[in-house]
Design an enzyme around this catalytic site. Structure first.
Site, short mmCIF file in Angstrom:
data_model
loop_
_atom_site.label_atom_id
_atom_site.label_comp_id
_atom_site.label_asym_id
_atom_site.label_seq_id
_atom_site.Cartn_x
_atom_site.Cartn_y
_atom_site.Cartn_z
N LYS A 88 0.83 -1.20 0.00
CA LYS A 88 0.00 0.00 0.00
C LYS A 88 0.87 1.26 0.00
O LYS A 88 0.62 2.21 -0.73
CB LYS A 88 -0.89 0.01 1.25
N LEU A 89 1.92 1.25 0.85
CA LEU A 89 2.77 2.44 0.98
C LEU A 89 3.61 2.64 -0.29
O LEU A 89 3.86 3.78 -0.69
CB LEU A 89 3.66 2.32 2.22
N ARG B 251 7.07 -8.64 30.86
CA ARG B 251 7.02 -7.30 31.47
C ARG B 251 5.58 -6.88 31.76
O ARG B 251 5.29 -6.24 32.76
CB ARG B 251 7.71 -6.31 30.52
N GLU C 245 9.16 10.31 2.83
CA GLU C 245 10.61 10.44 2.61
C GLU C 245 11.24 9.04 2.55
O GLU C 245 11.89 8.70 1.58
CB GLU C 245 11.21 11.27 3.76
N HIS D 188 17.26 7.04 21.74
CA HIS D 188 17.15 5.60 21.95
C HIS D 188 18.52 5.01 22.31
O HIS D 188 18.65 4.22 23.26
CB HIS D 188 16.61 4.96 20.66
N GLU E 84 1.81 -1.86 14.02
CA GLU E 84 2.04 -0.52 14.59
C GLU E 84 2.70 0.35 13.52
O GLU E 84 3.68 -0.06 12.91
CB GLU E 84 2.98 -0.60 15.81
P1 GTP Z 1 5.44 -0.18 24.54
O1 GTP Z 1 5.42 -0.68 23.15
O2 GTP Z 1 5.45 -1.22 25.59
O3 GTP Z 1 6.53 0.86 24.72
O4 GTP Z 1 4.03 0.43 24.73
P2 GTP Z 1 3.58 1.92 24.82
O5 GTP Z 1 2.14 1.91 25.09
O6 GTP Z 1 4.47 2.67 25.75
O7 GTP Z 1 3.79 2.40 23.33
P3 GTP Z 1 4.22 3.79 22.74
O8 GTP Z 1 3.27 3.99 21.61
O9 GTP Z 1 4.38 4.87 23.75
O10 GTP Z 1 5.70 3.47 22.17
C1 GTP Z 1 5.91 2.46 21.23
C2 GTP Z 1 7.21 2.67 20.49
O11 GTP Z 1 7.44 4.05 20.19
C3 GTP Z 1 8.46 2.25 21.22
O12 GTP Z 1 8.69 0.88 21.07
C4 GTP Z 1 9.53 3.09 20.50
O13 GTP Z 1 9.83 2.56 19.21
C5 GTP Z 1 8.81 4.39 20.28
N1 GTP Z 1 8.99 5.30 21.44
C6 GTP Z 1 8.08 5.58 22.39
N2 GTP Z 1 8.57 6.44 23.29
C7 GTP Z 1 9.83 6.73 22.90
C8 GTP Z 1 10.87 7.58 23.44
O14 GTP Z 1 10.74 8.24 24.46
N3 GTP Z 1 12.05 7.61 22.75
C9 GTP Z 1 12.26 6.90 21.61
N4 GTP Z 1 13.45 7.01 21.02
N5 GTP Z 1 11.31 6.09 21.09
C10 GTP Z 1 10.11 6.00 21.72
#
Ligand code: GTP
Ligand code: MG
Length: 232
Positions: free
Chosen positions: A45-46, A81, A63, A180, A164
């Site tokens: 699709k993308l 977890r 991009e 990260h 996602e």
């Molecule tokens: P998790 O997947 O357990 O982290 O669930 P969540 O509900 O916290 O999901 P969220 O949508 O907040 O984050 C999902 C993904 O976004 C992470 O696995 C990272 O790839 C990215 N992400 C979220 N927060 C951060 C951050 O503070 N820094 C960076 N670099 N990436 C982030």
């Protein structure tokens, strides 16, 4: 060598059956193949959108695109977890980022443009939207996160599979990849002064996003009005 011995002893002590363990890992791998198919669907699709924008329109909001599948070990760690038993059913139910796509754009407005296009596609269901542009994380993290489901057609019938999608600008992506690395370098316990500097860098990245968009808008006007006009 020593660690192999240790592992053997550990497995014997804990009555691990190597054959059973390898069967289980294979079962996980086979069950997760559906996420590869979901990524194939969304990537097609993308790719279509990317090519359409490239050839037909004068601006391409995409991009670049990256996708990945979480490996079984990462999925098990996340289940652990979150306090769930390590089963394939729980992985499918509770882990929504087994298949992940990251779309990088030039401008903030492109992020919402892509979101609107994805959301309008009839076979895609948007299950969750997290707008870290309107509500950035305290550390400065910005991105638009979607959990969508997409149908995958197998010989046995159709299955809806979660993917996602993270959509962000190049500047946001630059910031997030450094953050990260720092986060894991300090084992998730980043010193306060670095946290402050990262927040400042996030603000600077945002300023750059705003500035670049202003320049682009002026260039667009220049193109519409005509090359003989002075660029304001
Ligand atoms: P998790 O997947 O357990 O982290 O669930 P969540 O509900 O916290 O999901 P969220 O949508 O907040 O984050 C999902 C993904 O976004 C992470 O696995 C990272 O790839 C990215 N992400 C979220 N927060 C951060 C951050 O503070 N820094 C960076 N670099 N990436 C982030
Ligand atoms: Mg998280």
């Amino acid at each position: 060598m020593e660690s192999v011995k240790q592992l053997k002893t550990y497995m014997e002590d804990n009555h691990f059956d190597l054959h059973e363990l390898s069967n289980e890992l294979n079962e996980w791998k086979n069950s997760l193949i559906i996420y590869n198919f979901a990524l194939d669907e969304i990537n097609t699709k993308l790719k279509i959108l990317n090519e359409e924008f490239q050839f037909i329109h004068n601006h391409n909001p995409i991009e670049h695109i990256k996708s990945r599948i979480k490996d079984p070990r990462g999925i098990m760690q996340k289940l652990h977890r979150k306090g769930h038993a390590l089963t394939i059913e729980n992985a499918k139910k509770y882990i929504h980022d087994i298949a992940g796509v990251r779309i990088t754009c030039s401008f903030i407005s492109d992020i919402y443009e892509i979101y609107n296009i994805i959301e309008k596609q009839d076979d895609i269901k948007v299950l969750q939207v997290k707008d870290y542009l309107k509500n950035p994380k305290p550390n400065g993290y910005k991105s638009l996160h979607l959990i969508i489901s997409i149908p995958v057609f197998l010989s046995t019938g159709m299955q809806e599979v979660c993917v996602e999608i993270q959509i962000r600008t190049i500047a946001m992506d630059f910031w997030a990849s450094l953050e990260h690395k720092i986060y894991y370098k300090f084992d998730k316990d980043v010193p306060g002064h670095l946290l402050n500097e990262l927040k400042e860098a996030a603000d600077a990245a945002h300023e750059l996003d705003v500035k670049m968009k202003k320049i682009k808008d002026r260039v667009d006007i220049f193109q519409t009005v005509g090359k003989h006009q002075t660029l304001i």
